[in-house]
Design an enzyme around this catalytic site. Sequence first.
Site, PDB file in Angstrom:
ATOM      1  N   SER A  26      15.401  34.785  38.142  1.00 42.17           N
ATOM      2  CA  SER A  26      15.711  35.935  39.006  1.00 42.17           C
ATOM      3  C   SER A  26      15.824  35.490  40.461  1.00 42.17           C
ATOM      4  O   SER A  26      16.732  35.912  41.180  1.00 42.17           O
ATOM      5  CB  SER A  26      14.661  37.043  38.853  1.00 42.17           C
ATOM      6  OG  SER A  26      13.463  36.698  39.505  1.00 42.17           O
ATOM      7  N   GLU A  27      14.916  34.624  40.906  1.00 45.61           N
ATOM      8  CA  GLU A  27      14.945  34.199  42.309  1.00 45.61           C
ATOM      9  C   GLU A  27      16.207  33.402  42.626  1.00 45.61           C
ATOM     10  O   GLU A  27      16.774  33.522  43.711  1.00 45.61           O
ATOM     11  CB  GLU A  27      13.688  33.372  42.652  1.00 45.61           C
ATOM     12  CG  GLU A  27      12.433  34.223  42.808  1.00 45.61           C
ATOM     13  CD  GLU A  27      12.556  35.269  43.913  1.00 45.61           C
ATOM     14  OE1 GLU A  27      13.265  35.034  44.903  1.00 45.61           O
ATOM     15  OE2 GLU A  27      11.958  36.357  43.778  1.00 45.61           O
ATOM     16  N   ILE A  28      16.652  32.569  41.684  1.00 43.20           N
ATOM     17  CA  ILE A  28      17.880  31.790  41.932  1.00 43.20           C
ATOM     18  C   ILE A  28      19.080  32.747  41.973  1.00 43.20           C
ATOM     19  O   ILE A  28      19.938  32.652  42.838  1.00 43.20           O
ATOM     20  CB  ILE A  28      18.081  30.704  40.838  1.00 43.20           C
ATOM     21  CG1 ILE A  28      16.891  29.723  40.818  1.00 43.20           C
ATOM     22  CG2 ILE A  28      19.405  29.956  41.050  1.00 43.20           C
ATOM     23  CD1 ILE A  28      16.704  28.881  42.048  1.00 43.20           C
TER      24      ILE A  28
END
Length: 405
Positions: A26-28
């Site tokens: 999700s962060e990427i």
Amino acid sequence: MLEWFAANARDLPWRRTRDPYAIWVSEIMLQQTQVKTVIPFWNRWLRELPTIEAAAKAPSAKIHKLWEGLGYYTRVRNLQKAAKQIIAQHRSGVSAERRKLDEIKKCGFLPKAATMPVLKKFQPETPHVVSCKFPEKFDDVLALPGVGRYTAGAICSIAFNQPTPILDGNVIRVLTRIFGIAENPKEKESNKLLWHISEELVSHAKTQSSRRKNKNFAVLASLREENSCSHLNQSLMELGALVCTPRNPQCLICPVKKLCVAFKENLTEELPNIGKREAATARHFVAFIIERNGEFLVQQRPIGIVNAHLWEFPNFETNGEKKDARGIFDSAFNFKAAKFQPLCTVKHSITRYRITLEAFRVQLPKHLKTLGGIWLPRARFDSLAFTAAHKKLASFAKNCILSDR
Ligand code: SF4
């Protein structure tokens, strides 16, 4: 902020898990990309590649297809490189499935099985597979390809509740306004100060939860003890996304308005002081939808350039000048087309570039063989990952060429 977050946090799918792999993905995806765009991509990725092992083993064409439309494709290649690195360096001997169920149980939110692809995929009867473990140490996470200080801080705080600071555009906006920091946040000293403030806040959140527990805030505090660093960092992100927005921040409903220098001194328009934006640059291309015997010529972009590995129709940049497309075609391919006609114009924006793609439909004699690339029937356009502008072109060409048959 913790109380505000508990009451106002959006119900995002990656907030229903403490699985570091799912949080990392999700962060990427969220780098340079909005939450609402990311949700379907994240769900699809987790459904297709639910473990680090699956991401490491997936063919290049598959990971690019799953990322198609998200842009910034170096991210997906780095993600796979990092998955391979984790497998090489962090073998655990614990099954991926067992670990995932344990991580889900640790989650601060109550998971809804019906909306959670990870839960649906990992039922207890799934066979045991010895696998690798996502690294927990900040330095090991930071050493992964594609992971910078912000992303490592976000993963370690959200997945492992470590007091690791974060600083991205949203957090910079919130902190410069609350603390009234007038210097450009990109400058070395002010940037250092902002990281320091972020670190102080998340470290304070950790001590705050245990102190509250001692004062009989038993239920709330036990949740916070598990999640206080995670929730503090996410509350900064969330405040920046929902309340402390770039334009027209909603200060009257803001949980920190009493502390906020920008609110008290009417400086919300001035902060953050990020200087002038780079001016947009127009770029013009001609593209050729070359048809031979019911198939179309597509080419893969080479390694080492932007959008590497993705597919597109043959095209040429014209440096903004209105050029003779027919002439460009003739000199590039060195033969005469049987039919040559304008097809459509596609506009697309990426970072500061405003791209105009003028497309022409070209029909070739049946016998012509190689032109560099592959010949694809239009029914298979969806099987390859196209660049965003050429995906628009593919869909237009498909409909338009279908309708004239
Ligand atoms: Fe942002 Fe206004 Fe809240 Fe200050 S009071 S943090 S400017 S929304």
